[in-house]
Design a protein around this motif. Sequence first.
Motif, PDB file in Angstrom:
ATOM      1  N   LYS A 247      43.029  36.967  35.427  1.00  0.00           N
ATOM      2  CA  LYS A 247      42.310  37.649  36.502  1.00  0.00           C
ATOM      3  C   LYS A 247      43.221  37.954  37.692  1.00  0.00           C
ATOM      4  CE  LYS A 247      38.467  38.097  34.397  1.00  0.00           C
ATOM      5  NZ  LYS A 247      38.018  39.459  33.990  1.00  0.00           N
ATOM      6  N   HIS A 250      45.036  41.086  36.618  1.00  0.00           N
ATOM      7  CA  HIS A 250      44.103  42.220  36.676  1.00  0.00           C
ATOM      8  C   HIS A 250      43.885  42.659  38.123  1.00  0.00           C
ATOM      9  CE1 HIS A 250      42.706  43.115  32.661  1.00  0.00           C
ATOM     10  NE2 HIS A 250      42.449  41.844  32.394  1.00  0.00           N
ATOM     11  N   ARG A 251      43.684  41.681  39.015  1.00  0.00           N
ATOM     12  CA  ARG A 251      43.417  42.006  40.416  1.00  0.00           C
ATOM     13  C   ARG A 251      44.615  42.678  41.074  1.00  0.00           C
ATOM     14  NH1 ARG A 251      39.002  43.173  43.389  1.00  0.00           N
ATOM     15  NH2 ARG A 251      39.286  42.644  45.608  1.00  0.00           N
ATOM     16  N   GLU A 254      44.795  46.202  39.827  1.00  0.00           N
ATOM     17  CA  GLU A 254      43.724  47.013  40.412  1.00  0.00           C
ATOM     18  C   GLU A 254      44.054  47.373  41.861  1.00  0.00           C
ATOM     19  OE1 GLU A 254      38.866  46.821  40.937  1.00  0.00           O
ATOM     20  OE2 GLU A 254      40.041  44.969  41.075  1.00  0.00           O
ATOM     21  N   LEU A 255      44.543  46.404  42.624  1.00  0.00           N
ATOM     22  CA  LEU A 255      44.891  46.668  44.019  1.00  0.00           C
ATOM     23  C   LEU A 255      46.011  47.702  44.121  1.00  0.00           C
ATOM     24  CD1 LEU A 255      44.760  43.025  45.447  1.00  0.00           C
ATOM     25  CD2 LEU A 255      43.126  44.872  45.898  1.00  0.00           C
ATOM     26  N   ASP A 302      43.653  40.320  50.727  1.00  0.00           N
ATOM     27  CA  ASP A 302      42.601  40.458  49.724  1.00  0.00           C
ATOM     28  C   ASP A 302      42.102  39.073  49.336  1.00  0.00           C
ATOM     29  OD1 ASP A 302      41.150  42.215  47.632  1.00  0.00           O
ATOM     30  OD2 ASP A 302      42.049  40.603  46.442  1.00  0.00           O
ATOM     31  N   VAL A 304      39.975  37.940  47.050  1.00  0.00           N
ATOM     32  CA  VAL A 304      39.914  37.570  45.625  1.00  0.00           C
ATOM     33  C   VAL A 304      41.290  37.190  45.108  1.00  0.00           C
ATOM     34  CG1 VAL A 304      39.425  38.414  43.294  1.00  0.00           C
ATOM     35  CG2 VAL A 304      37.848  38.947  45.163  1.00  0.00           C
ATOM     36  N   LEU A 305      42.294  38.022  45.383  1.00  0.00           N
ATOM     37  CA  LEU A 305      43.650  37.725  44.916  1.00  0.00           C
ATOM     38  C   LEU A 305      44.161  36.415  45.510  1.00  0.00           C
ATOM     39  CD1 LEU A 305      46.143  38.605  43.289  1.00  0.00           C
ATOM     40  CD2 LEU A 305      46.944  39.818  45.332  1.00  0.00           C
ATOM     41  N   ASP A 345      32.018  38.008  43.023  1.00  0.00           N
ATOM     42  CA  ASP A 345      32.325  39.105  42.097  1.00  0.00           C
ATOM     43  C   ASP A 345      32.370  38.587  40.655  1.00  0.00           C
ATOM     44  OD1 ASP A 345      33.288  41.245  40.654  1.00  0.00           O
ATOM     45  OD2 ASP A 345      34.784  41.821  42.149  1.00  0.00           O
ATOM     46  N   TYR A 348      35.503  38.773  38.309  1.00  0.00           N
ATOM     47  CA  TYR A 348      36.609  37.833  38.455  1.00  0.00           C
ATOM     48  C   TYR A 348      36.184  36.365  38.374  1.00  0.00           C
ATOM     49  CZ  TYR A 348      39.448  41.816  39.703  1.00  0.00           C
ATOM     50  OH  TYR A 348      40.121  43.011  39.648  1.00  0.00           O
TER      51      TYR A 348
END
Length: 433
Positions: A247, A250-251, A254-255, A302, A304-305, A345, A348
């Motif tokens: 994840k 992936h993050r 994506e960013l 960010d 989430v990251l 989210d 994630y």
Amino acid sequence: MAYPKGKLSEEKVFKDPVHRYVHVRDGLIWDLIGTREFQRLRRIKQLGTTYLTFHGAEHSRFNHSLGVYEIVRRIVDDVFKGRPEWDEGERELVLSAALLHDLGHGPFSHSFEKVFHLDHELFTRDIILGQTEVNEVLRRVSDDFPKHVAEVIAKTYQNKQVVSLISSQIDADRMDYLQRDAYYTGVSYGHFDMERILRVMRPREDQIVMKQSGMHAVEDYIMSRYQMYWQVYFHPVTRSAEVILTKILHRAKELHETGYIFTHAPVHFYSIFEGNVTTEDYIKLDESIVLFYFQAWEDEEDHVLADLCRRFMNRRLFQYTEFNPNEEMTKYFKLTALFKEAGIDPDYYLVVDSSSDLPYDFYRPGEEEERLPIHLLTQSGHIKELSRQSDIVDAISGKRRTDHKLYFPMDLIVDMSEKAEEKKAIMKLLGLG
């Protein structure tokens, strides 16, 4: 054609906890070990995130590659030497392929490949055939020698005896990693009588067979492999770490794609994010580089990251529960909706992860070549497939075992004090309320 340097003037040895010593007498092997591409394997862990479950699992693909080489060296120099069915001219080729078979593995290999749709076998080939130090050493044997090494590793080489020593249902690769991984994780499952197996191996036409007198040692090997997969390789805590690692990648991707400005720009990842990674870019990636970014990204804006990186670096992993995707998808969709309502989210933080293994299979037409069976050589000279002779192996032959888990951040759910109803519903669906 032989390597110009021939034999070393003095044998080199590596102390090894599994094989006691790894012996190097060939100038070719010694020079390959010294290349930058092979030395890079010191910085790639053999078991990825398993060190977060079994703290001793810090060994590298360098260790393992030397071990595979040593097993093959013992087979061709001690067991097969002088046997008419074995071609001594293949010796340098099979030793080189054994040493280099994992050359293209990336950091946290399988998770990394899954996210970015990469294939370590293709990078192994590209390193062997490209403008690399490994290729330069191999070409000293002959111009087509790198091609033959790549073919052995890709299982397309014409001599199937050579291929099966490196890649089959009982090969040097598996025999090393089962014992090595058992040693470093501290478990007892992966141990089997390799000495006995080596003593009963015989070259026959286009394959390697086992004398029937060694059948019980082969049974032990098959069961060791089965136990290691479910007790170590598919351990749910290791899988939790892999989920978070996946994840994070992936993050970050994506960013990058949305134009996010990183405080710590992922320059080593740009070509991978954009799908145009070169062999040189790939060689420069190892786990120390990846962990550097993960530590730096703990301070990213960010949320989430930053949160995922803190979890991975500090071993604050997701919890898990059993999950059957064939029967519980309605529950999963309800959880997804509740997570969104709670501001978590689900892309994630709510992850289904599956593991599957086929411990042994007999030959099935149209199946991948790796499923070629293990054959036993009887006293009368007949060749018989293992599961037809062994009740133990027959019991697990062709039986694929699959396991599904649902991973989630328990700490975030517990902290949902302002969303009491959603928290209660989530806990109930997860079987925790």
